[in-house]
Design an enzyme around this catalytic site. Sequence first.
Site, PDB file in Angstrom:
ATOM      1  CB  SER A 210      -1.702  -3.398 -14.973  1.00 15.42           C
ATOM      2  OG  SER A 210      -1.288  -3.807 -13.526  1.00 15.42           O
ATOM      3  CG  ASP A 293       2.175   1.539 -10.990  1.00 17.31           C
ATOM      4  OD1 ASP A 293       1.809   0.944 -10.260  1.00 17.31           O
ATOM      5  OD2 ASP A 293       1.808   1.620 -12.317  1.00 17.31           O
ATOM      6  CG  HIS A 360      -1.874   0.638 -11.899  1.00 17.65           C
ATOM      7  ND1 HIS A 360      -0.500   0.265 -12.162  1.00 17.65           N
ATOM      8  CD2 HIS A 360      -2.729  -0.254 -12.242  1.00 17.65           C
ATOM      9  CE1 HIS A 360      -0.535  -1.165 -12.319  1.00 17.65           C
ATOM     10  NE2 HIS A 360      -1.670  -1.438 -12.432  1.00 17.65           N
TER      11      HIS A 360
END
Length: 415
Positions: A210, A293, A360
């Site tokens: 991320s 996502d 994610h």
Amino acid sequence: MEKLKELWGVIVIGFVLTIWGGVNSYEFDDFFSNKSKVSFLESMSFLESIYGASAAAVPPNALMVGLTLVEGAAAKGAVCLDGTLPGYHLHHGYGEGANSWLIQLEGGGWCNNIRSCVYRKGTHRGSSTLFEKKIPFTGILSNKAEENPDFFNWNRVKIRYCDGASFAGDSEDKATGLQFRGQRIWLAAIEDLMSKGMHNSDQALLSGCSAGGLASILHCDEFRSFFPGSTKVKCLSDAGLFMDAVDISACRVFKQTCQVLVPTTLIPTSCFFPQNLIANIETPMFILNAAYDSWQVQQSLASSTADPQGTWHDCKMNHAQCSTLQIQFLQDFRNDMLDAVKGFATSRQNGLFINSCFAHCQSERQDTWFADDSPVIRDKAVAIAVGDWYFDRANIEAIDCPYPCDKTCHNLVFK
């Protein structure tokens, strides 16, 4: 790339990381319905406190690795938001992996203004005094061959994230004492690891999830420059492909935020999005991303600001509740993502794994990295795809068919 990296220190977009499934939504419903004035990006910091990495299931036999603070970093100005020392967790490699190094850049959101950064410095994302003393090494950090077949015996490091801007930027706010020293933290950690044997590397991989995945893009070529040409160096970005996407209200949330913070005399804000940077990276790069996502669906495409009436609430909590029109909107988002990586994919040195899941960060979780039922594309799990790419066993351009064809996804469902 150097100029872009410096400008990244000027803006803070506000990504929130590691929003795992099976968590309750009522707290952020209450937060977002509150009439007090809070910015979109401040809300991201709040959400992270609820949906942090601690919400993810950790295998009971996971290796726990202790914290090392970077002594001497303060003298170099390499400090967290609150002025404390940065740190990392290191588990030494052995055997054939003794001279191989994997650096994982921790994710954990961004702060975008004084208010949100002051809040952040009182959390483990802004102060090393609040770091966990030990953390589990799972997924790509696991020390077990059956869980991490290609990197289990490497020197594996997780560099902690406490600057609020993806290990970028170099400034301060004297009035509040906030230190924005991400670039210095990055350099101090790398220097410390070099002194502990990384300078002898035969192989190295920079990865991150991320905001850490975004950092791995920003620092990829610089990471390559730390090693001699004989060292094999590549980079992996997991869930770092944050799109300059149009949300359900026809706005571009991130770009609007950038325009508030970046003077118009600087380069166009579009240059700050990973989709516009990846084609310029010279070092081999692997992009691992879910086509839908879950963080981008919840907080970019259908945020409470874009959806004040809550018409997308059920859909973004559970994809099975999406209407036909909502699914079509998400399919358009997937198509935009695939268009964004077309140029990147033309280089055979790069790799892709874009599965049609609502997820994610898939490299740090054991169940999505490598397990009996982990997600696959064409019968190849994430760990195998990354390993095949890194070791040049195969060219990897794995792009899934559109939802709902993939039955191997570990989709995140929010209660």
